[in-house]
Design a protein around this motif. Sequence first.
Motif, PDB file in Angstrom:
ATOM      1  N   MET A  69      36.239  56.393  34.447  1.00 29.40           N
ATOM      2  CA  MET A  69      35.350  55.352  34.938  1.00 29.40           C
ATOM      3  C   MET A  69      35.964  54.720  36.189  1.00 29.40           C
ATOM      4  O   MET A  69      37.181  54.800  36.396  1.00 29.40           O
ATOM      5  N   ARG A  70      35.122  54.112  36.995  1.00 30.20           N
ATOM      6  CA  ARG A  70      35.620  53.515  38.241  1.00 30.20           C
ATOM      7  C   ARG A  70      35.492  52.003  38.128  1.00 30.20           C
ATOM      8  O   ARG A  70      34.405  51.488  37.847  1.00 30.20           O
ATOM      9  N   ILE A  71      36.570  51.327  38.342  1.00 27.57           N
ATOM     10  CA  ILE A  71      36.614  49.861  38.260  1.00 27.57           C
ATOM     11  C   ILE A  71      37.029  49.318  39.624  1.00 27.57           C
ATOM     12  O   ILE A  71      37.988  49.815  40.228  1.00 27.57           O
ATOM     13  N   THR A  72      36.311  48.323  40.102  1.00 32.28           N
ATOM     14  CA  THR A  72      36.710  47.643  41.340  1.00 32.28           C
ATOM     15  C   THR A  72      37.627  46.484  40.983  1.00 32.28           C
ATOM     16  O   THR A  72      37.312  45.674  40.098  1.00 32.28           O
ATOM     17  N   LEU A  73      38.762  46.426  41.657  1.00 36.18           N
ATOM     18  CA  LEU A  73      39.695  45.307  41.482  1.00 36.18           C
ATOM     19  C   LEU A  73      39.693  44.472  42.761  1.00 36.18           C
ATOM     20  O   LEU A  73      39.889  45.009  43.860  1.00 36.18           O
ATOM     21  N   ASN A  74      39.472  43.179  42.614  1.00 34.73           N
ATOM     22  CA  ASN A  74      39.477  42.253  43.754  1.00 34.73           C
ATOM     23  C   ASN A  74      40.665  41.317  43.599  1.00 34.73           C
ATOM     24  O   ASN A  74      40.823  40.681  42.562  1.00 34.73           O
ATOM     25  N   TYR A  75      41.496  41.264  44.625  1.00 32.75           N
ATOM     26  CA  TYR A  75      42.728  40.480  44.555  1.00 32.75           C
ATOM     27  C   TYR A  75      42.613  39.223  45.401  1.00 32.75           C
ATOM     28  O   TYR A  75      42.086  39.252  46.514  1.00 32.75           O
ATOM     29  N   PHE A  76      43.150  38.122  44.868  1.00 35.90           N
ATOM     30  CA  PHE A  76      43.133  36.844  45.584  1.00 35.90           C
ATOM     31  C   PHE A  76      44.531  36.245  45.596  1.00 35.90           C
ATOM     32  O   PHE A  76      45.345  36.510  44.701  1.00 35.90           O
ATOM     33  N   GLY A  77      44.782  35.405  46.625  1.00 35.45           N
ATOM     34  CA  GLY A  77      46.027  34.655  46.666  1.00 35.45           C
ATOM     35  C   GLY A  77      47.244  35.576  46.761  1.00 35.45           C
ATOM     36  O   GLY A  77      47.278  36.533  47.528  1.00 35.45           O
ATOM     37  N   GLN A  78      48.264  35.293  45.935  1.00 33.92           N
ATOM     38  CA  GLN A  78      49.520  36.045  45.970  1.00 33.92           C
ATOM     39  C   GLN A  78      49.300  37.537  45.714  1.00 33.92           C
ATOM     40  O   GLN A  78      49.977  38.386  46.289  1.00 33.92           O
ATOM     41  N   LEU A  79      48.362  37.862  44.853  1.00 31.03           N
ATOM     42  CA  LEU A  79      48.113  39.267  44.512  1.00 31.03           C
ATOM     43  C   LEU A  79      47.684  40.039  45.742  1.00 31.03           C
ATOM     44  O   LEU A  79      48.059  41.209  45.926  1.00 31.03           O
ATOM     45  N   ARG A  80      46.898  39.385  46.578  1.00 30.64           N
ATOM     46  CA  ARG A  80      46.463  40.020  47.807  1.00 30.64           C
ATOM     47  C   ARG A  80      47.667  40.307  48.697  1.00 30.64           C
ATOM     48  O   ARG A  80      47.732  41.350  49.367  1.00 30.64           O
ATOM     49  N   GLN A  81      48.602  39.379  48.698  1.00 30.75           N
ATOM     50  CA  GLN A  81      49.806  39.569  49.521  1.00 30.75           C
ATOM     51  C   GLN A  81      50.645  40.726  48.973  1.00 30.75           C
ATOM     52  O   GLN A  81      51.099  41.585  49.726  1.00 30.75           O
ATOM     53  N   VAL A 117      36.454  43.522  38.617  1.00 23.46           N
ATOM     54  CA  VAL A 117      37.416  42.577  38.052  1.00 23.46           C
ATOM     55  C   VAL A 117      38.059  41.812  39.201  1.00 23.46           C
ATOM     56  O   VAL A 117      38.588  42.425  40.128  1.00 23.46           O
ATOM     57  N   SER A 118      37.984  40.485  39.146  1.00 16.23           N
ATOM     58  CA  SER A 118      38.628  39.644  40.163  1.00 16.23           C
ATOM     59  C   SER A 118      39.808  38.936  39.525  1.00 16.23           C
ATOM     60  O   SER A 118      39.706  38.448  38.388  1.00 16.23           O
ATOM     61  N   LEU A 119      40.908  38.874  40.252  1.00 11.08           N
ATOM     62  CA  LEU A 119      42.155  38.356  39.695  1.00 11.08           C
ATOM     63  C   LEU A 119      42.772  37.326  40.625  1.00 11.08           C
ATOM     64  O   LEU A 119      42.883  37.551  41.832  1.00 11.08           O
ATOM     65  N   LEU A 120      43.162  36.210  40.043  1.00 12.39           N
ATOM     66  CA  LEU A 120      43.821  35.161  40.814  1.00 12.39           C
ATOM     67  C   LEU A 120      44.843  34.485  39.922  1.00 12.39           C
ATOM     68  O   LEU A 120      44.528  34.135  38.780  1.00 12.39           O
ATOM     69  N   ALA A 121      46.061  34.311  40.413  1.00  9.65           N
ATOM     70  CA  ALA A 121      47.037  33.496  39.705  1.00  9.65           C
ATOM     71  C   ALA A 121      46.865  32.064  40.181  1.00  9.65           C
ATOM     72  O   ALA A 121      47.030  31.790  41.372  1.00  9.65           O
ATOM     73  N   ALA A 122      46.485  31.180  39.274  1.00 14.43           N
ATOM     74  CA  ALA A 122      46.320  29.772  39.645  1.00 14.43           C
ATOM     75  C   ALA A 122      47.649  29.220  40.152  1.00 14.43           C
ATOM     76  O   ALA A 122      48.728  29.656  39.737  1.00 14.43           O
ATOM     77  N   ILE A 123      47.557  28.263  41.049  1.00 19.15           N
ATOM     78  CA  ILE A 123      48.727  27.716  41.727  1.00 19.15           C
ATOM     79  C   ILE A 123      48.920  26.257  41.329  1.00 19.15           C
ATOM     80  O   ILE A 123      47.961  25.473  41.344  1.00 19.15           O
ATOM     81  N   ALA A 124      50.130  25.909  40.976  1.00 21.75           N
ATOM     82  CA  ALA A 124      50.428  24.545  40.516  1.00 21.75           C
ATOM     83  C   ALA A 124      50.261  23.533  41.633  1.00 21.75           C
ATOM     84  O   ALA A 124      50.537  23.806  42.794  1.00 21.75           O
TER      85      ALA A 124
END
Lengths: 274, 92
Positions: free
Chosen positions: B1-13, B83-90
């Motif tokens: 199967m094909r899954i799209t992963l969208n990266y935000f914040g640090q993950l994008r870096q 799937v979108s992924l973000l590590a929340a930032i303190a």
Amino acid sequence: MWITVCEESRDVAPGTTLFALRDAVKPSADIMVLNGAPMKADQPLSEGDSVVLIRRGEVPAKEELEALMTARHTPGVHAVVKRSAVGVAGVGGLGSAVAVALARIGIGKLVLADFDVVEPSNLNRQQYFIDQIGRLKVRALAENLERINPYVKAETHTVRLGPGNIPGIFGEVDVLVEAFDTAEAKAMIVETYARAFPERPIVVASGLAGYEPSNTVQTRPWGKNVVLVGDLVTAAGQNMGLMAPRVGVAAHHQANAVLRLLLGEAIEGSMPCE
Amino acid sequence: MRITLNYFGQLRQFADKETEARDCVDGTGLVSLLEQATQDYGPEFGNVLLDGNSALRPSVMVLVNETPVDKEAPPSLSDGDAVSLLAAIAGG
């Protein structure tokens, strides 16, 4: 033609000008606000115009106060915000500033929740005063909001928020603002709120520490009902403090996002990558 | 199967990209998919997302098809999911 003067409807003759209205209704007024903008020059009025007449320095009667406080609003905004309820989860640097901004525009109700008390180290960014040190934050903030806008209803909860109580406390709000300190709590409330109220929006902040350029704080939609504010990378920690200017930038992004959501406006930015 | 992963914040870096499509075996779970991505992007990427027990960290925010998911019981993935992924930032 029908216009409103200090929020009261009035039938005036076609061709009536702003100055003529002032002379007839409140000759002592030296500030004339037409449709949200202060006017210095006379001009003809039109059907549906909203006029507020203010005498500089005069303390208005209570029944006039609310109309005068909203004189500079974009027309139509107050009617919407006055019937709206917004939850603010955490009333520290973000939450207290969001609450003040929303109170100033006359939000109908704020539901404020925080477990903490005011400490001296809060005062570099949070909307409290020195004589409130040691007070419960939600109570101190409610008092401050009462002084800013007595027409805003503030419901306070001194509580540590978690999955067990978030749905109950924020069950009646139109929009929820996430204003926590810790990354774990931010993620927790997004999940919890979406599970309980999948159709309601939440405005979350992530990445607002230090004095990075203001323009790196952005507002973007994230998923169906999450609005994300911040630069998404700058964490508070050693050698990266939290200070009023940039925290305030993020908080006002949140407050403006709330206002836009209440008014039915789109949150700009496209999914998935902006 | 094909899954799209969208990266935000640090993950994008760490991934040095904003989005990608990943092909994986039908029935691959979210954590397994992220472990595969970690093999490409390194331990810093993986460490943002997963703890030492291969569980999603509490600070991670996950959307599947634009809806926040319960990390303790993430839904099964299907072909075409995003799937979108973000590590929340303190900080707040």
